[in-house]
Every structure is written in C-alpha cells, then in structure tokens.
Motif scaffolding. Structure first.
Motif, short mmCIF file in Angstrom:
data_model
loop_
_atom_site.label_atom_id
_atom_site.label_comp_id
_atom_site.label_asym_id
_atom_site.label_seq_id
_atom_site.Cartn_x
_atom_site.Cartn_y
_atom_site.Cartn_z
N SER A 154 24.18 53.71 20.85
CA SER A 154 24.71 52.84 20.06
C SER A 154 23.76 51.68 20.02
O SER A 154 23.76 51.24 21.40
CB SER A 154 26.11 52.47 20.18
N VAL A 205 23.65 47.48 19.25
CA VAL A 205 24.74 46.41 18.60
C VAL A 205 23.91 45.13 18.56
O VAL A 205 22.98 44.73 19.84
CB VAL A 205 25.85 46.19 19.47
N ASN A 206 23.80 44.44 17.52
CA ASN A 206 23.19 43.23 17.20
C ASN A 206 23.99 42.26 17.64
O ASN A 206 25.07 42.08 17.62
CB ASN A 206 22.98 42.75 16.05
N SER A 244 17.33 49.48 13.00
CA SER A 244 18.14 50.15 11.96
C SER A 244 17.54 51.70 11.58
O SER A 244 18.34 52.43 10.87
CB SER A 244 18.42 49.27 10.59
N TYR A 258 19.53 42.64 20.92
CA TYR A 258 20.52 43.93 20.95
C TYR A 258 20.52 44.53 22.18
O TYR A 258 20.15 44.33 23.13
CB TYR A 258 19.38 44.87 20.19
N TYR A 273 32.72 44.26 20.58
CA TYR A 273 32.49 45.14 19.74
C TYR A 273 33.12 46.40 20.16
O TYR A 273 32.53 47.03 21.21
CB TYR A 273 31.02 45.41 19.11
N PHE A 300 30.17 37.37 17.20
CA PHE A 300 30.32 38.46 16.03
C PHE A 300 29.16 39.59 16.37
O PHE A 300 28.32 39.72 15.28
CB PHE A 300 29.75 37.52 14.86
N PRO A 301 29.52 40.46 17.31
CA PRO A 301 28.26 41.57 17.35
C PRO A 301 28.69 42.62 16.30
O PRO A 301 29.92 42.56 15.95
CB PRO A 301 28.87 41.95 19.00
N THR A 302 27.52 43.04 15.94
CA THR A 302 27.70 44.19 14.68
C THR A 302 26.71 45.15 15.09
O THR A 302 25.85 45.21 15.65
CB THR A 302 27.15 43.59 13.45
N LEU A 303 27.30 46.24 14.52
CA LEU A 303 26.42 47.72 14.92
C LEU A 303 25.35 47.78 13.79
O LEU A 303 25.32 47.70 12.84
CB LEU A 303 27.46 48.89 14.65
N ALA A 304 24.22 48.06 14.69
CA ALA A 304 22.70 48.03 14.02
C ALA A 304 22.36 49.42 13.58
O ALA A 304 21.87 49.92 12.54
CB ALA A 304 21.66 47.32 14.81
N THR A 350 32.42 50.23 20.30
CA THR A 350 31.39 51.27 20.00
C THR A 350 32.25 52.58 19.58
O THR A 350 33.51 52.72 19.82
CB THR A 350 30.77 51.61 21.05
#
Length: 190
Positions: free
Chosen positions: A41, A43-44, A90, A30, A15, A50-54, A17
């Motif tokens: 930042s 990140v989940n 979040s 996380y 990911y 598939f890491p995603t920004l939380a 950032t």
C-alpha cells in the motif's frame, strides 16, 4: 504523530490500510506499507493530517517487510522478495522477485545489496543493483579534501528539480545512497 514535544506527542492523522499494516518505509511524501494479504500500500502523507491512498499493488505472497531505494520498493513476503517500480506512485509495477525458504521478515538496502532476514534461515544477501556509469549519466565533482585526512562522512547539498537517485563515494568504488541535506556515513571511507 507530532513528536515536536517528545513528552507530549499528538496524533495528527491516520489512514486505515486495506490489509494489516506490518511494516513501513517513508520516502519523500509517501509511506510504503507492507500490508500483509493486500501487498504493498502506498499512502500520500504530504498533508500528515489527511493521508490518502495513492496506490495498492498485490504481491504473490503476503507482504511483511518493505525497503525503499530510489525508484524501487523491495517487499519481503511469505514465498519471496519482490522488486516493484514505484517511480509513478499511482501506477506501480511488480518487476521481478526471488524465492525465499521462509518468510522474508525484514529487508534492508545498503549500497548495491539487499539483505533479507528469513525465519529459520538467518540472513540472505542479494545484489540488488550493479552500478555501471558512463559519462552520460555520471555526475562529476571536484575533490573537497586536499589533505590526507580520511573522509568518513559527507552531506550532499543540491538543487533538485526532478527525481534523482543520489549516491556518494569516498573511495571511487563503494557507493552509498545519499539523501540531500542528510549526512552519509561512508561504508568505505576514503
């Protein structure tokens, strides 16, 4: 990176950032990233492929280091160290901070204390927590050592249904953070 075969690590996912990632701490699902000019930042990493920004939380100065203790992230920066409530990933909240003389290059939590490595200053120590317990919020346990043997480490096994900050003590005074299933080496054996 999957390191199950150390001689042949493989990239699982990544990911990018928003800022320049300079430090990372992982807790649960996380990754908490000191993301330079973008602050903190989160990140989940539940699915490593598939890491995603939380969440993204700006800090008053560049974020260069991060440590996690329970529901708090401690972020070191150019002009201070900052305490951030991360209980709701979040919806994070910058709670407070303390000024530093120069960059807080590294932060580390041990028990109730926050240690900060500062450029040209050395190490500064802050009291991050002050544990006071009542019968309403203190778990009780039975002695597990009925000999005069010194207890230097222990492992916590628990059935946990919600977010709980676990700590253990061997001397009834000095508490050390405990992650269920991992060995804790007591700072003060007892």
């Amino acid at each position: 990176i999957d390191i199950s075969t150390p001689s042949s690590p493989t990239l699982l996912g990544s990911y990018d950032t928003p800022g320049a990632a300079v430090d990372i701490a992982v807790a649960g699902d996380y990754a908490f990233i000191a993301d330079s000019n973008e602050g903190l930042s989160i990140v989940n990493v539940w699915e490593p492929e598939f890491p995603t920004l939380a969440a993204q939380l700006p800090t008053p100065s560049w974020a260069v280091s991060v440590a996690i203790a329970g529901q708090y992230a401690f972020v070191g920066g150019g002009s201070g160290i900052y305490r951030i409530d991360i209980a709701d990933k979040s919806d994070t909240d910058l709670l407070d901070g303390a000024s530093v003389d120069s960059y807080g290059r590294d932060v580390f939590i041990f028990g109730d204390y926050l240690f900060v490595a500062e450029d040209d200053v050395g190490i500064k120590t802050y009291r991050a927590f002050h544990h006071k317990f009542t019968n309403a919020n203190r778990a009780r346990s039975h002695p597990v050592n009925d000999t005069d043997d010194l207890v230097v480490r222990a492992k916590l096994t628990t059935t946990q249904v919600d977010i709980i900050n676990w700590e253990m003590t061997a001397d009834d005074y000095d508490f050390d953070p405990a992650v269920p299933g991992e060995w804790v080496r007591f700072s003060a054996p007892g």
